[in-house]
Structure formats: structure tokens, C-alpha cells
Design an enzyme around this catalytic site. Structure first.
Site, PDB file in Angstrom:
ATOM      1  N   GLY A  96       7.181   6.527  -5.084  1.00  0.00           N
ATOM      2  CA  GLY A  96       7.349   7.133  -6.410  1.00  0.00           C
ATOM      3  C   GLY A  96       8.115   6.251  -7.381  1.00  0.00           C
ATOM      4  O   GLY A  96       8.629   6.738  -8.398  1.00  0.00           O
ATOM      5  N   THR A  97       8.157   4.957  -7.110  1.00  0.00           N
ATOM      6  CA  THR A  97       8.899   4.003  -7.946  1.00  0.00           C
ATOM      7  C   THR A  97       8.370   3.987  -9.384  1.00  0.00           C
ATOM      8  O   THR A  97       9.148   4.016 -10.345  1.00  0.00           O
ATOM      9  CB  THR A  97       8.735   2.576  -7.372  1.00  0.00           C
ATOM     10  OG1 THR A  97       8.792   2.648  -5.959  1.00  0.00           O
ATOM     11  CG2 THR A  97       9.777   1.636  -7.918  1.00  0.00           C
ATOM     12  N   THR A  98       7.047   3.918  -9.523  1.00  0.00           N
ATOM     13  CA  THR A  98       6.428   3.817 -10.850  1.00  0.00           C
ATOM     14  C   THR A  98       6.818   5.025 -11.692  1.00  0.00           C
ATOM     15  O   THR A  98       7.161   4.906 -12.872  1.00  0.00           O
ATOM     16  CB  THR A  98       4.887   3.771 -10.699  1.00  0.00           C
ATOM     17  OG1 THR A  98       4.562   2.819  -9.689  1.00  0.00           O
ATOM     18  CG2 THR A  98       4.205   3.407 -11.987  1.00  0.00           C
ATOM     19  N   HIS A 156      13.508  -2.666  -3.898  1.00  0.00           N
ATOM     20  CA  HIS A 156      12.979  -2.035  -2.683  1.00  0.00           C
ATOM     21  C   HIS A 156      13.818  -2.465  -1.467  1.00  0.00           C
ATOM     22  O   HIS A 156      13.448  -2.156  -0.328  1.00  0.00           O
ATOM     23  CB  HIS A 156      11.535  -2.475  -2.428  1.00  0.00           C
ATOM     24  CG  HIS A 156      10.536  -1.855  -3.365  1.00  0.00           C
ATOM     25  ND1 HIS A 156      10.541  -0.533  -3.710  1.00  0.00           N
ATOM     26  CD2 HIS A 156       9.462  -2.395  -4.002  1.00  0.00           C
ATOM     27  CE1 HIS A 156       9.527  -0.276  -4.527  1.00  0.00           C
ATOM     28  NE2 HIS A 156       8.868  -1.391  -4.726  1.00  0.00           N
ATOM     29  N   ARG A 178      10.014   9.751   0.114  1.00  0.00           N
ATOM     30  CA  ARG A 178       8.788  10.541   0.206  1.00  0.00           C
ATOM     31  C   ARG A 178       8.426  10.701   1.681  1.00  0.00           C
ATOM     32  O   ARG A 178       8.784   9.840   2.506  1.00  0.00           O
ATOM     33  CB  ARG A 178       7.699   9.749  -0.521  1.00  0.00           C
ATOM     34  CG  ARG A 178       6.401  10.431  -0.732  1.00  0.00           C
ATOM     35  CD  ARG A 178       5.426   9.496  -1.443  1.00  0.00           C
ATOM     36  NE  ARG A 178       4.229  10.221  -1.836  1.00  0.00           N
ATOM     37  CZ  ARG A 178       3.128   9.644  -2.282  1.00  0.00           C
ATOM     38  NH1 ARG A 178       3.075   8.322  -2.412  1.00  0.00           N
ATOM     39  NH2 ARG A 178       2.082  10.355  -2.608  1.00  0.00           N
ATOM     40  N   SER A 186      -0.452   5.826   1.234  1.00  0.00           N
ATOM     41  CA  SER A 186      -0.410   5.187  -0.077  1.00  0.00           C
ATOM     42  C   SER A 186      -0.318   3.666   0.081  1.00  0.00           C
ATOM     43  O   SER A 186      -1.014   2.902  -0.589  1.00  0.00           O
ATOM     44  CB  SER A 186       0.802   5.723  -0.850  1.00  0.00           C
ATOM     45  OG  SER A 186       0.833   5.211  -2.141  1.00  0.00           O
ATOM     46  N   ARG A 313      -3.001   6.325  -7.818  1.00  0.00           N
ATOM     47  CA  ARG A 313      -4.122   6.630  -6.939  1.00  0.00           C
ATOM     48  C   ARG A 313      -4.390   8.132  -6.970  1.00  0.00           C
ATOM     49  O   ARG A 313      -5.254   8.589  -7.675  1.00  0.00           O
ATOM     50  CB  ARG A 313      -3.820   6.134  -5.513  1.00  0.00           C
ATOM     51  CG  ARG A 313      -5.022   6.070  -4.590  1.00  0.00           C
ATOM     52  CD  ARG A 313      -4.611   5.605  -3.204  1.00  0.00           C
ATOM     53  NE  ARG A 313      -3.684   6.526  -2.562  1.00  0.00           N
ATOM     54  CZ  ARG A 313      -4.046   7.577  -1.817  1.00  0.00           C
ATOM     55  NH1 ARG A 313      -5.328   7.806  -1.602  1.00  0.00           N
ATOM     56  NH2 ARG A 313      -3.139   8.394  -1.293  1.00  0.00           N
ATOM     57  N   GLY A 315      -1.401  10.638  -6.510  1.00  0.00           N
ATOM     58  CA  GLY A 315      -0.200  11.287  -7.035  1.00  0.00           C
ATOM     59  C   GLY A 315       0.004  12.697  -6.508  1.00  0.00           C
ATOM     60  O   GLY A 315       0.390  13.595  -7.243  1.00  0.00           O
TER      61      GLY A 315
HETATM   62  P1  A3P Z   1      -0.566   7.836  -3.882  1.00  0.00           P
HETATM   63  O1  A3P Z   1      -1.057   6.509  -3.408  1.00  0.00           O
HETATM   64  O2  A3P Z   1      -0.296   8.785  -2.773  1.00  0.00           O
HETATM   65  O3  A3P Z   1      -1.415   8.433  -4.950  1.00  0.00           O
HETATM   66  P2  A3P Z   1       5.126   3.469  -6.042  1.00  0.00           P
HETATM   67  O4  A3P Z   1       5.221   3.711  -7.491  1.00  0.00           O
HETATM   68  O5  A3P Z   1       6.447   3.532  -5.332  1.00  0.00           O
HETATM   69  O6  A3P Z   1       4.335   2.263  -5.737  1.00  0.00           O
HETATM   70  O7  A3P Z   1       4.340   4.717  -5.444  1.00  0.00           O
HETATM   71  C1  A3P Z   1       2.992   4.904  -5.736  1.00  0.00           C
HETATM   72  C2  A3P Z   1       2.632   6.355  -5.475  1.00  0.00           C
HETATM   73  O8  A3P Z   1       3.164   7.159  -6.538  1.00  0.00           O
HETATM   74  C3  A3P Z   1       1.127   6.536  -5.497  1.00  0.00           C
HETATM   75  O9  A3P Z   1       0.864   7.604  -4.579  1.00  0.00           O
HETATM   76  C4  A3P Z   1       0.893   6.942  -6.933  1.00  0.00           C
HETATM   77  O10 A3P Z   1      -0.317   7.613  -7.156  1.00  0.00           O
HETATM   78  C5  A3P Z   1       2.101   7.832  -7.191  1.00  0.00           C
HETATM   79  N1  A3P Z   1       2.422   7.935  -8.622  1.00  0.00           N
HETATM   80  C6  A3P Z   1       2.385   6.949  -9.557  1.00  0.00           C
HETATM   81  N2  A3P Z   1       2.736   7.434 -10.749  1.00  0.00           N
HETATM   82  C7  A3P Z   1       2.992   8.744 -10.578  1.00  0.00           C
HETATM   83  C8  A3P Z   1       3.380   9.795 -11.476  1.00  0.00           C
HETATM   84  N3  A3P Z   1       3.561   9.573 -12.755  1.00  0.00           N
HETATM   85  N4  A3P Z   1       3.560  11.020 -10.957  1.00  0.00           N
HETATM   86  C9  A3P Z   1       3.373  11.267  -9.640  1.00  0.00           C
HETATM   87  N5  A3P Z   1       2.988  10.316  -8.756  1.00  0.00           N
HETATM   88  C10 A3P Z   1       2.804   9.079  -9.214  1.00  0.00           C
END
Ligand code: A3P
Length: 347
Positions: A96-98, A156, A178, A186, A313, A315
């Protein structure tokens, strides 16, 4: 230092992309000072990487770590100087970094732009907030220095690998974690997209086995979560410990919590005007995924191309059900339970 105030309001974070551009963009000058030490560390035959890759995994302080990031971590340990106003966003990848980057950036800059013209509408969240070990690894530490206060940066790294300058009592850290089952799925999709050409023989089952053994670019997810959890128990006012699922379930509640933690709580007037809901909407998966920048843009580091679309992807919570057998899920849950036993973390 460039004068960002001409374009960006003072006292709030400036998009990282702007800082890179104002400082002559990437000056890739990798620090070699720790390479001799890194070369002595055990290497793992990680299936997704060719033997000659700069992304081999090394065993460092009890965890596997991608040697590209280890180089950055060691440079950070030696050179990074925190400021009391710094805020660090920490996470195991794919946790959930993004989203956290978007939420914090939007929260801290909310009064500086009309929300329909906010930088997040034209910048991927990773263009707004830097990834520290990546910049240090490619020799861009001076860019981190050039970020005006208040700086918001992401890492990270395992807590045990952070430089003392970050773990000192002044700095604030926000950690998101998570369900490891969803992280695994993911990560599988993400790694496959990026390294597809490297080893097509890699299967989900092999990836699963490695994950269970704590083999990955940032080590064991359980050690990762526990490291930050333990510290958050000791210093709750400095380390905010959050779970992806909870934010997804109650985004408004967590948006308020985040705003309070970073020192920009919502006023009553903002609450009445629905500003919290607007911030939540701006940072929502649905909204970000549909933006042109997140459909078409990409970042390139060390010849690794990552398209921004790959950060969005599904979310959701529970996508693991579409990828694992019941036995696989039960085994992962049992590992989580065992590792977290006695820690007090709510699974
Ligand atoms: P999924 O691959 O399960 O969809 P990170 O940002 O740490 O790389 O994590 C990526 C995961 O966070 C992905 O999960 C992505 O879809 C989800 N993600 C990205 N933006 C998001 C948002 N705004 N709200 C909820 N989930 C989000």
C-alpha cells in the site's frame, strides 16, 4: 538550492519530480564504498534474476536483501542526515506504499491547490515522494538533501537496517502493512511484469515457497512488520502503524488519523465542507488508476522499467483466494500466526 517557492508554496512538500528536474535530473554516480563488503555476503539463487544481475539477493543482518538496495542502505547509514521535520513512509513492497504516498502528499498540500488541479492529477505518487534507498543506491543522495523541509520520503528497508539518523527520537515514521497472502499475490504480478523476460520458468508455486522462506528483495515480511511494530509500541507518538485493510474499510477515519499525525489536522470547517472525503476520493484506487499519468507513464532505474499502471492492479483485500489453494493459504496463515505469536499484532 533551486527556488521552488516561485512555483510551489513554501512549507509544504514539493513533488519530487520537480526537485529532480530543478537539480539537473538523475546524476547516476553509484557509491562503491561498500561494494567490497557486499561481495563477501552470501548470495541467493533467486529465480527471478539472472546470475549477473545487479539485483541479486544478499544475506545481511539475518534478512535477504536485493544488493542494489543494500548498497543504498549502507550509503544511507553512513551519510543520511535527518531533520526533525522529516516524515518517513515505510512498508514492505506491495503493501500500500503508492496509496500512502498519495494520501500523505495530498493531505499536506491540500490547501495549496484546488483539488481538481492538484499535482496528483498529473504526477504518479512515486513522482511526488522519493524512494530513499533507490536514490542512495544510484548516487543521488544530494537530491535527497535538496528536498526542502518538510521532507517526506519512503523506504522499504527493514527497521533494523535503517540509519540511526532515522530511528532517532525526533523522526516520524508511518508504516503500512498488509495480509502477507495479498502481498505475495501482488508481488508476484509485479515482479512477473518487470522481469518477465528474465526467467519464464518461474512459477507461482516457486515464488510462494521463497516468500514462505522470507526470500525477497527486502527480506522476510514477518521480520519487516515485527521490526516496525515493536518500535511503534515503544514510541507510538513517533511511529504510526497501520494496516491496508483497515484504511480500505474506513478511509475517512484513517485520513483524519494521518492528517493529525503529520501535524495538519482537518479543521471543523474543512470537515463540514467534506474536504476529508475529497482527499480520500483524490487518492482512491479508482481515481488514480484512471489518470493519464498512471495509465501511460513509467520510471526507469538501472535499466529496470516500471510502468505506473503496474502500481494499480486490483486494490482489494482477499485476491489471494483467486491464486492459492486452501492448503497454501493455511500454511501462510500458520507462519504469520507463529511469527507474530506474543507480539500483540492483530492479524
Ligand atoms: P494489488 O496488486 O493487490 O492490486 P505498493 O504501492 O506498496 O506497491 O502496493 C501495491 C498494491 O496497492 C497493489 O495491490 C495496488 O493495486 C494497491 N493500490 C495502489 N494504489 C491504491 C489505492 N489508491 N488504494 C488502494 N490500493 C491501492
Amino acid at each position: 538550492m533551486a527556488n521552488y517557492e516561485a512555483v510551489y508554496p513554501a512549507g509544504v512538500p514539493v513533488p519530487y519530480k520537480t526537485i529532480l528536474e530543478a537539480n539537473g535530473h538523475l546524476i547516476e554516480n553509484p557509491p562503491e564504498e561498500h561494494d567490497a563488503l557486499i561481495a563477501t555476503l552470501s548470495i541467493h539463487p533467486f529465480i527471478m534474476r539472472p546470475v549477473t544481475s545487479p539485483h541479486q539477493l544478499r544475506l545481511y543482518k539475518g534478512n535477504w536483501i536485493n544488493q542494489f538496495f543494500l548498497r543504498g542502505a549502507l550509503a544511507m547509514q553512513q551519510h543520511f542526515k535527518s531533520r526533525p521535520t522529516d516524515i518517513f513512509l515505510a512498508s514492505y513492497p506491495k503493501s500500500g506504499t503508492t496509496w500512502l504516498k498519495a494520501m500523505i502528499f495530498a493531505t499536506m498540500t491540500r490547501t495549496s491547490y484546488p483539488l481538481d488541479q492538484h499535482p496528483l492529477c498529473t504526477h504518479n505518487p512515486h513522482q511526488c515522494i522519493s524512494s530513499m534507498e533507490k536514490e542512495f543506491s544510484i548516487g543521488n543522495s544530494q537530491i535527497i538533501e535538496a528536498i526542502p523541509s518538510p521532507r517526506v520520503m519512503n523506504t522499504h528497508l527493514q527497521y533494523s537496517v535503517l540509519p540511526e539518523s532515522i530511528t532517532n527520537p525526533d523522526c516520524r515514521i508511518i508504516y503500512v502493512w498488509r495480509d502477507p497472502k495479498d502481498v505475495l499475490v501482488s508481488e508476484w504480478y509485479f515482479v512477473k511484469k518487470i522481469y518477465m523476460d528474465v526467467d519464464e520458468k518461474a512459477t507461482f508455486d516457486q515464488f510462494y515457497e521463497l516468500f514462505c522462506q522470507g526470500v525477497g528483495p527486502f527480506g522476510s515480511i514477518w521480520n519487516h512488520v515485527l521490526g516496525y511494530w515493536k518500535e511503534s509500541k515503544l514510541r507510538p507518538e513517533k511511529i504510526l502503524f497501520l494496516k491496508y485493510k483497515h484504511i480500505l474499510q474506513e478511509p475517512v477515519k484513517y485520513a483524519k488519523k494521518l492528517a493529525h499525525f503529520v501535524g495538519c489536522p482537518y479543521s471543523k470547517a474543512e470537515e463540514n465542507q467534506g474536504v476529508i472525503e475529497q482527499i480520500v476520493e483524490l487518492c482512491s484506487f479508482k481515481k488514480l488508476k484512471e489518470l493519464d499519468v498512471n495509465k501511460g507513464g513509467e520510471s526507469v532505474t538501472n535499466d529496470v522499467h516500471i510502468s505506473y499502471a503496474d502500481f494499480f492492479r486490483k486494490g482489494e483485500v482477499g485476491d489471494w483466494k483467486n491464486h492459492m489453494t486452501t492448503e497454501m493459504a493455511e500454511r501462510l496463515d500458520a507462519i504469520t500466526k507463529e511469527k507474530f505469536k506474543g507480539s500483540g499484532i492483530e492479524i
